[in-house]
Motif scaffolding. Structure first.
Motif, short mmCIF file in Angstrom:
data_model
loop_
_atom_site.label_atom_id
_atom_site.label_comp_id
_atom_site.label_asym_id
_atom_site.label_seq_id
_atom_site.Cartn_x
_atom_site.Cartn_y
_atom_site.Cartn_z
N SER A 28 0.83 -1.20 0.00
CA SER A 28 0.00 0.00 0.00
C SER A 28 0.86 1.25 0.00
O SER A 28 2.05 1.22 0.30
N ASN A 116 -3.65 -1.44 -1.62
CA ASN A 116 -4.72 -0.48 -1.87
C ASN A 116 -4.80 -0.10 -3.35
O ASN A 116 -5.09 1.05 -3.70
N LYS A 118 -6.56 -0.30 -7.15
CA LYS A 118 -7.94 -0.37 -7.61
C LYS A 118 -8.34 -1.84 -7.76
O LYS A 118 -7.51 -2.71 -8.00
N VAL A 119 -9.64 -2.10 -7.63
CA VAL A 119 -10.15 -3.48 -7.72
C VAL A 119 -9.69 -4.10 -9.03
O VAL A 119 -9.87 -3.52 -10.11
N SER A 143 -7.39 -5.81 1.55
CA SER A 143 -7.55 -4.82 0.49
C SER A 143 -8.29 -3.60 1.02
O SER A 143 -9.36 -3.72 1.62
N THR A 145 -9.84 -0.21 -0.54
CA THR A 145 -10.17 0.48 -1.78
C THR A 145 -11.18 1.59 -1.52
O THR A 145 -11.69 1.74 -0.41
N GLN A 149 -14.82 -4.33 -2.91
CA GLN A 149 -14.61 -5.33 -3.96
C GLN A 149 -15.88 -5.65 -4.74
O GLN A 149 -15.82 -6.32 -5.76
N PRO A 157 -11.64 4.58 -8.48
CA PRO A 157 -10.64 4.90 -7.45
C PRO A 157 -11.28 5.71 -6.33
O PRO A 157 -12.34 6.32 -6.52
N ALA A 219 -13.61 -0.62 2.57
CA ALA A 219 -13.79 0.46 1.61
C ALA A 219 -13.86 1.81 2.31
O ALA A 219 -14.42 1.93 3.40
#
Length: 412
Positions: A28, A116, A118-119, A143, A145, A149, A157, A219
């Motif tokens: 990240s 981190n 983007k998906v 993750s 983001t 997800q 983003p 998220a």
């Protein structure tokens, strides 16, 4: 070593820190993800921060201000230093097959991977969760983001500022008769980083029972929605859209900022009817006997007329006079410090909330987590870019010749 004004408590456990022995691979960058991995590092995890060759984490270049080493002239951006202490730094170009293989090798021997992107951003490199769990079933893949997800906006983003706007947080921040305001620090990033840390720790506990890792999905938007707390619940309960109240509280009054005779301000945090009666005694007005103000629901309903009375009264004395009187009466209140004043508070100093590192010009804000048996420690300043690349690659079994070949290809 840490230079602090007080000694750390003695450890009563076998390990000196709570997460000793946990290996974290940190892919990240910027703030949210690195804030999470710094917490893990403070608690004793070995955190290897993976950065792009030459450039590194972009926050290395977000200056001024910087901490400057008087001997070498080396600069460490204050922003980068905020969330990158106690970590190792290696440089790897993950867009190359050789770089991807290095990350896979590191992931095979890690407990946690934090990213981190983007998906789907790491899938093309074979570094997504499904790919890496096949080489390490115990891996906890975390993750962070913008939108999570799943869902129709998962591909977008995420940025703290924009999420503050999208989530409604800005709509309730700022003066009632002015424009929406963001919070002074990137609270969504930092809150999401905390949520990610909690998720990682929960996954570590679950793995102790199952032997299997899992995907932790946090998220920014979800975190910001959760941050709405009682304001969001007010909307769910009433169906009404909350509005900006400046420094006032939507459910309690008087609970806000007041100006004083010396053009200063203080916070009055009156949370119940007993405290309001004490306020009335201090100001010499029996407002609590008036049916309009005798209970908190009544005061909220008649907020405007109450504030007209209090605003005028609090301008008759200085801030220090009011604070002394209110504190003597047992009413919650306090001054509004600037950042310099806040960092200079004896309480802040006594709690080791400002720390320094031997041989480094960096001074940092300390961890608020105080553990009696496995305390936080500050063993290394934010690392120079790639400072640990050679040592980490050697620990993986690579020879000096292999490492040099990777350097020649600019893979590390």
């Amino acid at each position: 070593m840490l230079n602090s004004q007080s000694t750390e408590p003695e450890s009563t456990g076998q390990n000196s820190q709570a997460l000793s022995g946990i290996k974290v691979l940190d892919l990240s960058r910027v703030l949210a993800g690195p804030s999470s991995t710094q917490i893990l590092a403070d608690l004793g995890a070995e955190v290897i921060k993976v950065e792009r060759p030459v450039v590194g984490d972009e926050t290395r270049h977000w200056n001024p201000p910087s901490f400057i080493d008087d001997n070498t002239g080396e600069q460490t951006a204050a922003y980068f230093a905020t969330v990158n202490r106690n970590k190792k730094s290696i440089t790897v170009d993950i867009t190359t097959p050789e770089g991807q293989q290095l990350i896979r090798q590191l992931a095979a021997d890690s407990d946690v991977l934090v990213e981190n992107f983007k998906v789907g951003g790491l899938k093309k490199y074979g570094l997504d969760y499904d790919s890496l769990k096949s080489v390490n079933k115990r891996l906890i893949y975390a993750s962070l983001t913008g939108f999570g997800q799943t869902g129709p906006e998962a591909h977008k983003p995420g940025y703290d500022y924009i999420i503050q706007g999208l989530s409604g947080l800005m709509s309730i921040t700022g003066p009632s008769d002015g424009e929406p305001h963001k919070v002074g620090v990137a609270v969504v990033d930092l809150f999401a980083g905390l949520q990610l840390t909690v998720g990682i720790q929960a996954a570590l506990l679950a793995r102790a029972n199952t032997g299997v890792g899992q995907h932790v999905d946090v998220a920014l938007l979800d975190s910001a929605i959760a941050m709405l707390a009682n304001i969001g619940m007010n909307q769910l309960a009433s169906g009404k859209t909350p509005t900006r109240l400046g420094n006032a509280h939507p459910n309690i009054t008087p609970y806000q900022v007041y100006a004083t005779a010396d053009d200063s301000h203080f916070i009055l945090a009156c949370g119940n009817d007993v405290q309001f009666a004490k306020v009335c005694a201090v100001i010499g007005k029996p407002l609590h006997e008036d049916s309009r103000y005798s209970s908190n629901p009544s005061r909220v309903e008649n907020r405007d007329s109450l504030q007209q009375v209090l605003t005028g009264l609090f301008k008759t004395k200085t801030r220090e006079q009011w604070l002394k009187l209110l504190q003597q009466a047992g009413v919650p209140c306090g001054p509004i410090h600037n950042v310099t004043e806040a960092l200079a508070m004896p309480q802040v100093q006594a709690r080791d909330m400002i720390v320094s590192f031997e041989g480094s010009p960096v001074r940092a804000l300390g961890s608020p987590i105080k553990l009696s048996g496995t305390p936080v420690s500050y063993h290394s300043a934010p690392p120079a870019l790639g400072a640990d690349t050679e040592a980490v690659l050697q620990s993986m079994g690579l020879s000096d010749e292999q490492i040099q070949q990777l350097r020649d290809k600019q893979i590390v």
